[in-house]
Design a protein around this motif. Structure first.
Motif, mmCIF file in Angstrom:
data_model
loop_
_atom_site.group_PDB
_atom_site.id
_atom_site.type_symbol
_atom_site.label_atom_id
_atom_site.label_comp_id
_atom_site.label_asym_id
_atom_site.label_seq_id
_atom_site.Cartn_x
_atom_site.Cartn_y
_atom_site.Cartn_z
ATOM 1 N N TYR A 46 0.812 -1.215 0.000
ATOM 2 C CA TYR A 46 0.000 0.000 0.000
ATOM 3 C C TYR A 46 0.849 1.270 0.000
ATOM 4 O O TYR A 46 0.321 2.364 0.155
ATOM 5 N N GLY A 47 2.164 1.105 -0.115
ATOM 6 C CA GLY A 47 3.051 2.263 -0.121
ATOM 7 C C GLY A 47 3.520 2.683 1.242
ATOM 8 O O GLY A 47 4.081 3.777 1.403
ATOM 9 N N GLU A 48 3.340 1.828 2.260
ATOM 10 C CA GLU A 48 3.664 2.221 3.629
ATOM 11 C C GLU A 48 5.158 2.384 3.904
ATOM 12 O O GLU A 48 5.550 2.940 4.928
ATOM 13 N N VAL A 49 6.007 1.933 2.973
ATOM 14 C CA VAL A 49 7.452 2.165 3.112
ATOM 15 C C VAL A 49 7.821 3.578 2.651
ATOM 16 O O VAL A 49 8.822 4.131 3.097
ATOM 17 N N GLY A 50 7.021 4.166 1.773
ATOM 18 C CA GLY A 50 7.184 5.580 1.445
ATOM 19 C C GLY A 50 8.272 5.917 0.461
ATOM 20 O O GLY A 50 8.710 7.076 0.387
ATOM 21 N N ASP A 51 8.708 4.940 -0.353
ATOM 22 C CA ASP A 51 9.779 5.209 -1.314
ATOM 23 C C ASP A 51 9.260 5.411 -2.729
ATOM 24 O O ASP A 51 10.030 5.416 -3.688
ATOM 25 N N GLY A 52 7.928 5.558 -2.879
ATOM 26 C CA GLY A 52 7.349 5.792 -4.190
ATOM 27 C C GLY A 52 7.006 4.537 -4.951
ATOM 28 O O GLY A 52 6.577 4.613 -6.107
ATOM 29 N N THR A 53 7.180 3.363 -4.318
ATOM 30 C CA THR A 53 6.872 2.090 -4.967
ATOM 31 C C THR A 53 5.887 1.300 -4.107
ATOM 32 O O THR A 53 5.522 1.718 -3.008
#
Length: 302
Positions: free
Chosen positions: A66-73
């Motif tokens: 869901y994008g929870e790592v926040g690196d745009g992927t």
């Protein structure tokens, strides 16, 4: 995960790379998170971890559908990657599939899953990079829950957004909100915490207030079952300086170093020597001079 001298170690399930050691094999003993130094704070979501470094940057790893790592992927990450476009961060929190950061300018930023408006930016679209939570200024503390979030402003007011099925937002309704709404009945708050579907706050007089889902008595006012849509005072607690919340139980640290807990106790998470759920606080046995508290899903840490 745990921080020691600025490095991070973790153990347990590693299906999505949440141990951060560059692999996906689970470990029963601590392994070093790869390439991460200068860490001052960490927090874990369901299957991902966020970390704050002393330079104000944020790093994350693990589940990323869901994008929870926040690196745009949306690619799962087995080792830390830097969250994009964030600097000057002073605190981080993780929710179920979301991540949150507080910047030194008092703004709050979030990324990840947004089905219930959990990111607070006025939409329900997931975000793979940080988006600013609307209408918040001078925030001094943040708290992540499962699908709702909390912020404490410098004036002592508390704001919440996201899932509100059980009264999680404390504004007297059960309507979800994709922007922050003010929590009712609270003044001069000094600390906040979020559980799975309930929330906690400490006022400057040392009293504790709670709201949301109350199936196991986690609101702490002597009742069970009925959801609480606006904050009520937790029974019999004074001199509290800090609160923490697990999935369905709550904890408080008093200024005398004692710890008190209430709510679900099926795994002994209240620490009172029983497996009995409690709708009012009981003292955790066998510990004194405590300076910090924390919770997992059905466990407690001091």
């Amino acid at each position: 995960a745990a921080v020691r001298t600025g490095t991070v170690s973790s153990l347990g399930n590693d299906e999505y790379g949440q141990l951060g050691d560059g692999a996906t094999g689970s470990s029963a003993t601590p392994v070093a998170v790869a390439g991460l130094t200068g860490v001052t704070q960490i927090d874990g979501g369901r299957e991902h971890v966020v970390a704050l470094r002393s330079d104000g940057t944020v790093w994350a790893w693990g589940h990323n559908n869901y994008g929870e790592v926040g690196d745009g992927t949306k690619t799962n990450r087995q080792s830390p990657v830097q969250v994009k476009s964030l600097t000057g961060v002073i605190a981080v929190e993780a929710g179920h599939y979301t991540s949150m950061a507080l910047r030194s300018d008092g703004t709050v930023w979030m990324w990840g899953w947004n089905k219930y408006g959990t990111l607070g930016n006025g939409t329900t679209a997931n975000a793979t990079t940080p988006v600013q939570v609307k209408n918040l200024t001078n925030v001094i503390a943040i708290a992540g829950a499962r699908d709702h979030s909390l912020a404490l402003e410098a004036n002592g007011s508390v704001w919440a957004w996201g899932d509100n099925e059980y009264g999680n937002l404390g504004n007297g309704s059960t309507a979800n909100s994709s922007v922050p709404v003010q929590v009712k009945n609270l003044t001069n708050v000094i600390a906040i915490a979020g559980g799975r579907d309930h929330s906690l706050a400490v006022e400057s007089d040392g009293s504790v207030w709670a709201w949301g889902w109350n199936q196991y008595g986690q609101i702490g006012n002597g009742t069970k079952g009925a959801n609480v849509l606006a904050p009520v005072k937790v029974s019999g607690l004074t001199g509290v300086t800090m609160v923490s919340a697990g999935a369905d139980h709550s904890m408080a640290l008093r200024s005398d170093g004692t710890v008190w807990a209430w709510g679900q106790n099926t795994d002994g998470q209240l620490g009172d020597g029983t497996l009995t759920n409690r709708s009012t606080p009981v003292q955790v046995k066998g510990i004194t001079n405590v300076t910090d508290i924390g919770n997992g899903d059905r466990k407690s840490v001091v």
